[in-house]
Design an enzyme around this catalytic site. Structure first.
Site, PDB file in Angstrom:
ATOM      1  N   ARG A 141       0.863  -1.201   0.000  1.00 16.99           N
ATOM      2  CA  ARG A 141       0.000   0.000   0.000  1.00 16.99           C
ATOM      3  C   ARG A 141       0.892   1.242   0.000  1.00 16.99           C
ATOM      4  O   ARG A 141       2.056   1.176   0.434  1.00 16.99           O
ATOM      5  CB  ARG A 141      -0.871   0.014   1.255  1.00 16.99           C
ATOM      6  CG  ARG A 141      -1.973  -1.040   1.219  1.00 16.99           C
ATOM      7  CD  ARG A 141      -2.793  -0.966   2.508  1.00 16.99           C
ATOM      8  NE  ARG A 141      -3.698  -2.098   2.609  1.00 16.99           N
ATOM      9  CZ  ARG A 141      -4.105  -2.635   3.755  1.00 16.99           C
ATOM     10  NH1 ARG A 141      -3.676  -2.149   4.902  1.00 16.99           N
ATOM     11  NH2 ARG A 141      -4.940  -3.650   3.760  1.00 16.99           N
ATOM     12  N   ARG A 235     -10.591   4.983  11.273  1.00 13.77           N
ATOM     13  CA  ARG A 235      -9.335   4.670  10.581  1.00 13.77           C
ATOM     14  C   ARG A 235      -9.435   4.936   9.082  1.00 13.77           C
ATOM     15  O   ARG A 235      -8.437   5.232   8.426  1.00 13.77           O
ATOM     16  CB  ARG A 235      -8.934   3.202  10.859  1.00 13.77           C
ATOM     17  CG  ARG A 235      -7.557   2.858  10.376  1.00 13.77           C
ATOM     18  CD  ARG A 235      -7.031   1.557  10.925  1.00 13.77           C
ATOM     19  NE  ARG A 235      -7.730   0.386  10.383  1.00 13.77           N
ATOM     20  CZ  ARG A 235      -7.346  -0.867  10.580  1.00 13.77           C
ATOM     21  NH1 ARG A 235      -6.277  -1.117  11.308  1.00 13.77           N
ATOM     22  NH2 ARG A 235      -8.027  -1.866  10.074  1.00 13.77           N
ATOM     23  N   ARG A 246     -14.970  -7.408   8.991  1.00 19.85           N
ATOM     24  CA  ARG A 246     -14.080  -7.266  10.149  1.00 19.85           C
ATOM     25  C   ARG A 246     -14.883  -7.203  11.464  1.00 19.85           C
ATOM     26  O   ARG A 246     -14.483  -7.806  12.469  1.00 19.85           O
ATOM     27  CB  ARG A 246     -13.202  -6.019  10.002  1.00 19.85           C
ATOM     28  CG  ARG A 246     -12.060  -6.273   9.041  1.00 19.85           C
ATOM     29  CD  ARG A 246     -11.255  -5.031   8.734  1.00 19.85           C
ATOM     30  NE  ARG A 246     -10.416  -5.265   7.568  1.00 19.85           N
ATOM     31  CZ  ARG A 246      -9.091  -5.383   7.600  1.00 19.85           C
ATOM     32  NH1 ARG A 246      -8.442  -5.274   8.722  1.00 19.85           N
ATOM     33  NH2 ARG A 246      -8.420  -5.600   6.487  1.00 19.85           N
TER      34      ARG A 246
HETATM   35  N1  LIG Z   1      -6.224   3.537  22.669  1.00 21.92           N
HETATM   36  C1  LIG Z   1      -6.595   4.060  21.500  1.00 21.92           C
HETATM   37  N2  LIG Z   1      -7.391   5.150  21.497  1.00 21.92           N
HETATM   38  C2  LIG Z   1      -7.773   5.704  20.349  1.00 21.92           C
HETATM   39  N3  LIG Z   1      -7.441   5.257  19.122  1.00 21.92           N
HETATM   40  C3  LIG Z   1      -6.664   4.166  19.060  1.00 21.92           C
HETATM   41  C4  LIG Z   1      -6.192   3.516  20.236  1.00 21.92           C
HETATM   42  N4  LIG Z   1      -5.438   2.468  19.852  1.00 21.92           N
HETATM   43  C5  LIG Z   1      -5.429   2.469  18.508  1.00 21.92           C
HETATM   44  N5  LIG Z   1      -6.150   3.475  18.024  1.00 21.92           N
HETATM   45  C6  LIG Z   1      -6.432   3.780  16.610  1.00 21.92           C
HETATM   46  O1  LIG Z   1      -7.322   2.778  16.148  1.00 21.92           O
HETATM   47  C7  LIG Z   1      -7.053   2.464  14.795  1.00 21.92           C
HETATM   48  C8  LIG Z   1      -6.788   0.979  14.687  1.00 21.92           C
HETATM   49  O2  LIG Z   1      -5.566   0.690  15.295  1.00 21.92           O
HETATM   50  P1  LIG Z   1      -4.506  -0.321  14.655  1.00 21.92           P
HETATM   51  O3  LIG Z   1      -4.386  -0.071  13.197  1.00 21.92           O
HETATM   52  O4  LIG Z   1      -3.296  -0.280  15.494  1.00 21.92           O
HETATM   53  O5  LIG Z   1      -5.319  -1.660  14.886  1.00 21.92           O
HETATM   54  P2  LIG Z   1      -4.898  -3.138  14.497  1.00 21.92           P
HETATM   55  O6  LIG Z   1      -5.375  -3.984  15.617  1.00 21.92           O
HETATM   56  O7  LIG Z   1      -3.465  -3.189  14.174  1.00 21.92           O
HETATM   57  O8  LIG Z   1      -5.798  -3.376  13.227  1.00 21.92           O
HETATM   58  P3  LIG Z   1      -5.626  -4.458  12.025  1.00 21.92           P
HETATM   59  O9  LIG Z   1      -5.603  -5.800  12.642  1.00 21.92           O
HETATM   60  O10 LIG Z   1      -6.846  -4.241  11.204  1.00 21.92           O
HETATM   61  O11 LIG Z   1      -4.371  -4.094  11.294  1.00 21.92           O
HETATM   62  C9  LIG Z   1      -5.856   3.302  14.384  1.00 21.92           C
HETATM   63  O12 LIG Z   1      -6.360   4.438  13.702  1.00 21.92           O
HETATM   64  C10 LIG Z   1      -5.219   3.679  15.696  1.00 21.92           C
HETATM   65  O13 LIG Z   1      -4.542   4.907  15.621  1.00 21.92           O
END
Ligand SMILES: Nc1ncnc2c1ncn2[C@@H]1O[C@H](COP(=O)(O)OP(=O)(O)OP(=O)(O)O)[C@@H](O)[C@H]1O
Length: 296
Positions: A141, A235, A246
């Site tokens: 990406r 996001r 999801r």
């Molecule tokens: N504690 C929090 N408070 C607010 N926003 C958060 C918090 N933790 C993560 N985010 C936001 O939530 C969104 C999702 O987080 P992230 O991409 O890290 O999730 P992920 O579990 O890695 O997702 P995926 O498995 O789909 O890749 C991001 O925009 C991130 O900045």
């Protein structure tokens, strides 16, 4: 005493003096003869006081070490006295060997904040933690970096890696292959680094079967389903179809929390607290007395 002597010499009578014959200087310095006590007779043996145990046959007598008064002694004096009282010097070798490298598996529903938590862990732990870069067959990406975000490989390359048994775990996620290269784990564990693996729930399940209790499994959750959905919407990386898949998957996934070792709530606006808790888990796990060493 010597000053006294020279004084007495300066005032000493001449060699011819009859007095000199009786007061030679060497006679002044000579010790008086030591008077030996006569051996106690059996009748008065009860009057003899013993200050130390009588050495047994073949043993040499050693004086009993005395420990100085704590308030009066210096630290080194006290240290040496304690060593001598215990009969051996204190070792500077570490009491506990350094802990084995740890494998930490971080999982949780999509959008819960796995990447966000790992990003912060990277900042706080630096080189002591290695975050395994997953191999994926999905296209790169915009903004992603090969070797940093993922190892981008073709579907054929990925399947070759799988056939050569080079992957610890792999899965087909939303139409793309994702897998964990074993070589990376071996290399960094060999350097003494702890390993962080970021996998989906299915991946965590496979890893649990392979690694059993030799790894630590952490499940990340949002404070509520509603908050998780809000986070995914904010996001703005998923289509509406993707969002639906999801969220439906997340509903199913939270039921698997019981097969993890720890659950960490990543509440809205409290990312730092979640990271702190993950760090405490890592620290506590590294201090465990018993942990099986992971064989990869
Ligand atoms: N504690 C929090 N408070 C607010 N926003 C958060 C918090 N933790 C993560 N985010 C936001 O939530 C969104 C999702 O987080 P992230 O991409 O890290 O999730 P992920 O579990 O890695 O997702 P995926 O498995 O789909 O890749 C991001 O925009 C991130 O900045």
């Amino acid at each position: 005493m010597f000053r006294g002597l020279s004084f007495s010499f300066s005032r000493a009578p001449s060699l011819s003096s009859p007095l000199f014959l009786h007061r030679q200087p060497s006679a002044v310095l000579r010790r008086p003869p030591i008077r030996r006590k006569s051996k106690p007779s059996p009748s008065n043996s009860t009057q003899v006081r013993c200050f130390s145990p009588t050495p047994k046959m073949g043993e040499t007598w050693k004086p009993k070490p005395t420990i100085p008064v704590i308030e009066k002694a210096t630290k080194p004096e006290l240290f040496r006295a304690l060593e001598s009282a215990l009969g051996s010097s204190f070792s500077t070798d570490p009491i506990s060997p350094p802990p084995n490298p740890l494998i930490i598996v971080i999982s949780g529903p999509s959008g819960v904040g796995k990447d966000a938590v790992i990003g912060k862990l990277k900042e706080s732990r630096g080189e002591n933690l290695h975050f395994v870069v997953t191999a994926t067959s999905r296209p790169m990406r915009p903004g992603e970096v090969h070797g940093k975000d993922y190892y981008f490989v073709s579907k054929e390359e990925f399947l070759d890696m799988k056939d050569r048994n080079e992957l610890l775990e792999y899965a087909l996620v939303y139409g793309d292959y994702k897998g964990i290269p074993k070589s990376q784990i071996r290399e960094f564990m060999g350097r003494g680094c702890d390993i962080v693996l970021r996998v989906d729930i299915q991946g965590a399940h496979t890893l649990r079967k392979k690694l059993k209790d030799s790894a630590v499994f952490i499940f990340l959750v949002a404070e509520s389903e509603a908050k998780l959905v809000e986070r995914l919407i904010d996001r703005k990386t998923e289509s509406k179809e993707d969002l639906l898949v999801r969220i439906a998957t997340a509903r199913e996934e939270v039921r698997h929390v019981k097969s993890f070792d720890y659950v960490v709530v990543n509440a809205d606006g409290k990312l730092d607290e979640a990271v702190k808790l993950v760090e405490s888990i890592i620290d506590a796990e590294k201090a465990r007395v018993r942990r099986k060493c992971a064989a990869i």
